[in-house]
Enzyme design. Structure first.
Site, PDB file in Angstrom:
ATOM      1  N   ASP A 194      -5.653   9.483   9.768  1.00  0.00           N
ATOM      2  CA  ASP A 194      -4.332   8.959  10.100  1.00  0.00           C
ATOM      3  C   ASP A 194      -3.864   9.434  11.468  1.00  0.00           C
ATOM      4  O   ASP A 194      -4.138  10.558  11.886  1.00  0.00           O
ATOM      5  CB  ASP A 194      -3.315   9.378   9.035  1.00  0.00           C
ATOM      6  CG  ASP A 194      -3.613   8.740   7.694  1.00  0.00           C
ATOM      7  OD1 ASP A 194      -3.831   7.519   7.677  1.00  0.00           O
ATOM      8  OD2 ASP A 194      -3.650   9.447   6.678  1.00  0.00           O
TER       9      ASP A 194
ATOM     10  N   GLU B 126       0.869  -1.173   0.000  1.00  0.00           N
ATOM     11  CA  GLU B 126       0.000   0.000   0.000  1.00  0.00           C
ATOM     12  C   GLU B 126       0.907   1.224   0.000  1.00  0.00           C
ATOM     13  O   GLU B 126       1.803   1.337   0.839  1.00  0.00           O
ATOM     14  CB  GLU B 126      -0.897   0.025   1.242  1.00  0.00           C
ATOM     15  CG  GLU B 126      -1.960  -1.055   1.264  1.00  0.00           C
ATOM     16  CD  GLU B 126      -2.791  -1.022   2.548  1.00  0.00           C
ATOM     17  OE1 GLU B 126      -2.537  -0.145   3.400  1.00  0.00           O
ATOM     18  OE2 GLU B 126      -3.678  -1.875   2.700  1.00  0.00           O
TER      19      GLU B 126
END
Length: 269
Positions: A60, A49
């Site tokens: 995040d 990824e």
């Protein structure tokens, strides 16, 4: 058969889980990031990824927010991220690459142009964290029409009423976020993950990869016994943050990847 389908099918035949590694494109700089990307498969990464840096990475945790900041300060753009995939594909035609990030940079780039360039570069899948199924027409539909898998996130708070809608147009694999919240925070118990995977399997035949909170080879092995894929991101990104220079960052990321891969492979079912 797509590269993702091929890879998960091969690993299923081997009786083991996939190690799915996350790094941010352009962190700590373009050249070192490309060196990490090129080195991950040999270090044991089965699927990669690659984060697309964005100025407001709301899902995040601190580690990946800082990675995004380092990449943006080093001049990383979406065009450069696609170029990085092109350069990776010169020497590797088998390891699947999934671009992960937010819709805004793709929207600004132009969806049609992005899908065309991503396909041409050798991108296999997309994970767009802020684009729910209700907006499939914007990106998921054109991406899948071009042969790019669209991978959905599911969480502990995705209930049985919502799951069919989330999974309906998913392809490639399902990414189960084992801890509700931001990336890198906490880790889930194996009991919780076992129950969650059983619930997901009632709704989909796609491989299920589990991430968020996995930092050590031991944790990776525990999840590998349960899931089709083990996703590790923040632990790798932390190695870049802690390194004294770019060369050390490359070495430390690949060393941890190798240790995680050993853990995953030791858990062969």
């Amino acid at each position: 058969m797509s590269r993702l389908e091929q890879r998960f099918a091969e690993l299923k035949a081997e009786g083991r889980s996939a190690l799915v590694t996350f790094v941010t494109a352009g962190d700590p700089g373009y050249d070192a990031s490309l060196e990490i990307l090129k080195g991950l498969p040999a270090a044991g990464a089965d699927v990669i990824e690659l984060g697309m840096p964005f100025t407001d990475p709301m899902a995040d945790g601190v580690a990946i927010q800082l990675a995004t900041l380092r990449a943006l300060e080093a001049g990383q753009t979406l065009a450069k991220t696609l170029q990085m995939v092109r350069e990776f594909r010169v020497g590797n035609q088998t390891t699947p690459i999934v671009l992960m990030g937010y819709y805004n940079p793709i929207h600004r780039f132009g969806v049609e142009q992005f899908v065309a360039e991503a396909k041409e570069a050798g991108v296999d899948g997309l994970i767009i964290v802020d684009l729910p199924p209700e907006h499939d027409a914007e990106l998921a539909t054109p991406a899948q029409a071009a042969g790019i898998d669209f991978i959905r996130l599911t969480t502990p708070t995705t209930d049985d009423a919502r799951l069919p809608r989330v999974l309906e147009r998913s392809s490639g694999f399902v990414y189960y976020v084992s801890v509700a919240g931001v990336t890198g925070a906490g880790s889930a118990t194996t009991e919780h993950v076992t129950e969650a995977i059983a619930r997901l399997r009632r709704h989909t035949d796609l491989p299920i990869s589990v991430g968020f909170g996995i930092r050590t080879p031991e944790q990776a092995a525990a999840i590998a016994r349960l899931a089709d894929g083990v996703v590790v991101g923040s632990a790798l990104v932390d190695k870049i943050a802690q390194a004294k220079d770019a060369g050390q960052a490359v070495k430390d990321v690949l060393s941890l990847c190798s240790a995680l891969a050993d853990g995953v492979r030791a858990a062969r079912v």
